[in-house]
Design a protein around this motif. Structure first.
Motif, PDB file in Angstrom:
ATOM      1  N   ALA A   1       2.454  15.753  -2.574  1.00  0.00           N
ATOM      2  CA  ALA A   1       2.128  15.127  -1.286  1.00  0.00           C
ATOM      3  C   ALA A   1       0.895  15.797  -0.680  1.00  0.00           C
ATOM      4  O   ALA A   1       0.002  15.117  -0.141  1.00  0.00           O
ATOM      5  CB  ALA A   1       3.317  15.217  -0.325  1.00  0.00           C
TER       6      ALA A   1
ATOM      7  N   ARG B   1       1.555   9.496  -5.806  1.00  0.00           N
ATOM      8  CA  ARG B   1       2.121  10.831  -5.565  1.00  0.00           C
ATOM      9  C   ARG B   1       3.098  11.201  -6.681  1.00  0.00           C
ATOM     10  O   ARG B   1       3.144  12.343  -7.128  1.00  0.00           O
ATOM     11  CB  ARG B   1       2.850  10.865  -4.211  1.00  0.00           C
ATOM     12  CG  ARG B   1       1.918  10.785  -3.003  1.00  0.00           C
ATOM     13  CD  ARG B   1       2.631  11.199  -1.708  1.00  0.00           C
ATOM     14  NE  ARG B   1       3.791  10.387  -1.395  1.00  0.00           N
ATOM     15  CZ  ARG B   1       3.771   9.279  -0.650  1.00  0.00           C
ATOM     16  NH1 ARG B   1       2.643   8.836  -0.124  1.00  0.00           N
ATOM     17  NH2 ARG B   1       4.885   8.612  -0.407  1.00  0.00           N
TER      18      ARG B   1
ATOM     19  N   GLY C   1      -6.266  12.922   5.040  1.00  0.00           N
ATOM     20  CA  GLY C   1      -5.500  12.212   4.011  1.00  0.00           C
ATOM     21  C   GLY C   1      -4.021  12.145   4.380  1.00  0.00           C
ATOM     22  O   GLY C   1      -3.344  11.129   4.139  1.00  0.00           O
ATOM     23  N   LEU C   2      -3.530  13.234   4.987  1.00  0.00           N
ATOM     24  CA  LEU C   2      -2.126  13.232   5.418  1.00  0.00           C
ATOM     25  C   LEU C   2      -1.898  12.179   6.515  1.00  0.00           C
ATOM     26  O   LEU C   2      -0.847  11.524   6.545  1.00  0.00           O
ATOM     27  CB  LEU C   2      -1.743  14.638   5.902  1.00  0.00           C
ATOM     28  CG  LEU C   2      -0.290  14.882   6.290  1.00  0.00           C
ATOM     29  CD1 LEU C   2       0.686  14.427   5.209  1.00  0.00           C
ATOM     30  CD2 LEU C   2      -0.064  16.361   6.624  1.00  0.00           C
TER      31      LEU C   2
ATOM     32  N   GLU D   1       0.836  -1.203   0.000  1.00  0.00           N
ATOM     33  CA  GLU D   1       0.000   0.000   0.000  1.00  0.00           C
ATOM     34  C   GLU D   1       0.875   1.259   0.000  1.00  0.00           C
ATOM     35  O   GLU D   1       0.579   2.219  -0.721  1.00  0.00           O
ATOM     36  CB  GLU D   1      -0.936  -0.008   1.214  1.00  0.00           C
ATOM     37  CG  GLU D   1      -1.865   1.178   1.296  1.00  0.00           C
ATOM     38  CD  GLU D   1      -2.824   1.274   0.114  1.00  0.00           C
ATOM     39  OE1 GLU D   1      -2.954   0.307  -0.660  1.00  0.00           O
ATOM     40  OE2 GLU D   1      -3.438   2.343  -0.059  1.00  0.00           O
ATOM     41  N   ALA D   2       1.947   1.255   0.785  1.00  0.00           N
ATOM     42  CA  ALA D   2       2.859   2.407   0.803  1.00  0.00           C
ATOM     43  C   ALA D   2       3.426   2.644  -0.597  1.00  0.00           C
ATOM     44  O   ALA D   2       3.538   3.793  -1.049  1.00  0.00           O
ATOM     45  CB  ALA D   2       3.988   2.177   1.811  1.00  0.00           C
TER      46      ALA D   2
ATOM     47  N   GLU E   1       7.326  17.589  -5.495  1.00  0.00           N
ATOM     48  CA  GLU E   1       7.085  16.487  -4.548  1.00  0.00           C
ATOM     49  C   GLU E   1       6.197  16.933  -3.386  1.00  0.00           C
ATOM     50  O   GLU E   1       5.288  16.211  -2.980  1.00  0.00           O
ATOM     51  CB  GLU E   1       8.402  15.933  -3.985  1.00  0.00           C
ATOM     52  CG  GLU E   1       9.060  14.903  -4.884  1.00  0.00           C
ATOM     53  CD  GLU E   1       9.616  15.520  -6.166  1.00  0.00           C
ATOM     54  OE1 GLU E   1      10.076  16.682  -6.083  1.00  0.00           O
ATOM     55  OE2 GLU E   1       9.551  14.874  -7.224  1.00  0.00           O
ATOM     56  N   GLU E   2       6.486  18.127  -2.839  1.00  0.00           N
ATOM     57  CA  GLU E   2       5.703  18.569  -1.686  1.00  0.00           C
ATOM     58  C   GLU E   2       4.283  18.950  -2.093  1.00  0.00           C
ATOM     59  O   GLU E   2       3.321  18.668  -1.381  1.00  0.00           O
ATOM     60  CB  GLU E   2       6.405  19.742  -0.972  1.00  0.00           C
ATOM     61  CG  GLU E   2       7.766  19.369  -0.400  1.00  0.00           C
ATOM     62  CD  GLU E   2       7.725  18.061   0.395  1.00  0.00           C
ATOM     63  OE1 GLU E   2       8.285  17.063  -0.097  1.00  0.00           O
ATOM     64  OE2 GLU E   2       7.110  18.047   1.481  1.00  0.00           O
TER      65      GLU E   2
ATOM     66  N   LEU F   1       0.711   4.188  -2.821  1.00  0.00           N
ATOM     67  CA  LEU F   1       0.515   5.609  -2.500  1.00  0.00           C
ATOM     68  C   LEU F   1       1.668   6.448  -3.038  1.00  0.00           C
ATOM     69  O   LEU F   1       1.459   7.519  -3.615  1.00  0.00           O
ATOM     70  CB  LEU F   1       0.378   5.796  -0.978  1.00  0.00           C
ATOM     71  CG  LEU F   1      -0.904   5.229  -0.335  1.00  0.00           C
ATOM     72  CD1 LEU F   1      -0.817   5.299   1.190  1.00  0.00           C
ATOM     73  CD2 LEU F   1      -2.134   5.984  -0.820  1.00  0.00           C
ATOM     74  N   ALA F   2       2.903   5.954  -2.878  1.00  0.00           N
ATOM     75  CA  ALA F   2       4.073   6.697  -3.376  1.00  0.00           C
ATOM     76  C   ALA F   2       4.025   6.792  -4.899  1.00  0.00           C
ATOM     77  O   ALA F   2       4.372   7.828  -5.478  1.00  0.00           O
ATOM     78  CB  ALA F   2       5.365   6.020  -2.911  1.00  0.00           C
TER      79      ALA F   2
ATOM     80  N   ALA G   1      -2.226  14.850  -2.898  1.00  0.00           N
ATOM     81  CA  ALA G   1      -2.630  13.456  -2.701  1.00  0.00           C
ATOM     82  C   ALA G   1      -3.337  13.303  -1.353  1.00  0.00           C
ATOM     83  O   ALA G   1      -4.368  12.621  -1.244  1.00  0.00           O
ATOM     84  CB  ALA G   1      -1.414  12.531  -2.781  1.00  0.00           C
ATOM     85  N   ALA G   2      -2.789  13.947  -0.310  1.00  0.00           N
ATOM     86  CA  ALA G   2      -3.428  13.900   1.003  1.00  0.00           C
ATOM     87  C   ALA G   2      -4.839  14.479   0.912  1.00  0.00           C
ATOM     88  O   ALA G   2      -5.814  13.872   1.385  1.00  0.00           O
ATOM     89  CB  ALA G   2      -2.600  14.674   2.032  1.00  0.00           C
TER      90      ALA G   2
END
Lengths: 185, 185
Positions: free
Chosen positions: A144, A117, B152-153, A109-110, A140-141, A113-114, A147-148
């Motif tokens: 992030a 992103r 989400g974060l 899952e990680a 990237e930020e 998600l990555a 996506a959140a």
């Protein structure tokens, strides 16, 4: 078999996804189901793979868009804006229980998600190059954060569909993108 | 009893939270546990109530802040920035599987989420009155976006703690707040 797994999942969540329940749904023996899925973990992994395929299939059939429009399309693509995406998201959010309790499923899952992103970061880069986002934007930020925002909106909308009609979800995405496009203070 | 429920939950997730597992953790009979929790649903409801109490207790002990600083503190307060908040968040995210599959638990969760959005909206209103957010800011919509972002974060950080150290989570919150404070386009 996949359809039966999917129906059990949509109705009972991952906690109720058992070999016995899938066999009952199929009207078959538990032995037959066990032949394909020797464990609950195998069932869960299969259901998640199906969810991933369905989402990827949707993304392939979304008209291509670039830059900020591509970012917007990527965020809208994951939201529960249709019955099918609601079912996929219910399965996906439900899967976090098992994924948080199992190192292997958690690592999968990680990675998913990555990967998402990174895809979102690609749209951010293009939008910055096109001058649609401020030159100081960090891909990237920003990805992030985006996506959140999108995944949290999935959760809020799933639990309260009456308060999150399609139009409101889209308006929240647009307001979020306005915040990214505004000159930073 | 609460501590045993909590330990089983932290280690195995909601899917592994059974009367038998709690009894094993206590070194007691399943009959004793069943006396307190007649069903798995009762166990789950108890674990969620404990998680809610712990989070509320933390909020009470957070120094009061107003306006934009209050909004920032409210968002930071829910993130997995400590071992305790990581454990609470794992339990909470894990609970969504059961909550999505049960109308009563789902309604409880929807009410909790709506209550938190309303609390966040209060901070947005104060920030707007103080001139810290643009006069056109809509408190409910801004709160819905901020709550989605924070939750989400939580999910991204839980699955990938190595990539989401405390400093990065706080920086992402600050970037999100910058987007709200920027004059709208």
């Amino acid at each position: 078999m996949s359809d039966a797994v999917w129906r059990v999942l949509a109705e009972r969540g991952f906690d109720g996804l058992t070999i016995r329940a899938v066999a009952a749904e199929l009207g078959s023996s538990t032995g037959l189901v066990s032949h394909y899925f020797p464990s609950k973990k195998a069932l869960v992994a299969h259901a998640l793979a199906v969810a991933g395929e369905r989402t990827a299939h949707r993304a392939l059939h979304t008209p291509p868009a670039e830059g900020l429009a591509g970012l917007r399309a990527a965020l809208l693509n994951v939201l529960p804006l249709s019955g099918e995406m609601t079912a996929i998201n219910r399965a996906w959010v439900s899967s976090w229980d098992a994924a948080l309790a199992d190192d292997g499923l958690g690592a999968d899952e990680a990675a998913r998600l990555a990967g998402w992103r990174e895809k979102v970061a690609g749209h951010v880069r293009t939008a910055r190059e096109r001058g649609e986002l401020p030159p100081g934007t960090d891909p990237e930020e920003t990805a992030a954060g985006a996506a959140a925002f999108a995944h949290g909106l999935v959760v809020h909308a799933l639990f309260d569909p009456g308060r999150y009609p399609e139009r409101r979800q889209a308006a929240l995405v647009d307001a979020f993108l306005d915040g990214l496009a505004a000159p930073s203070s």
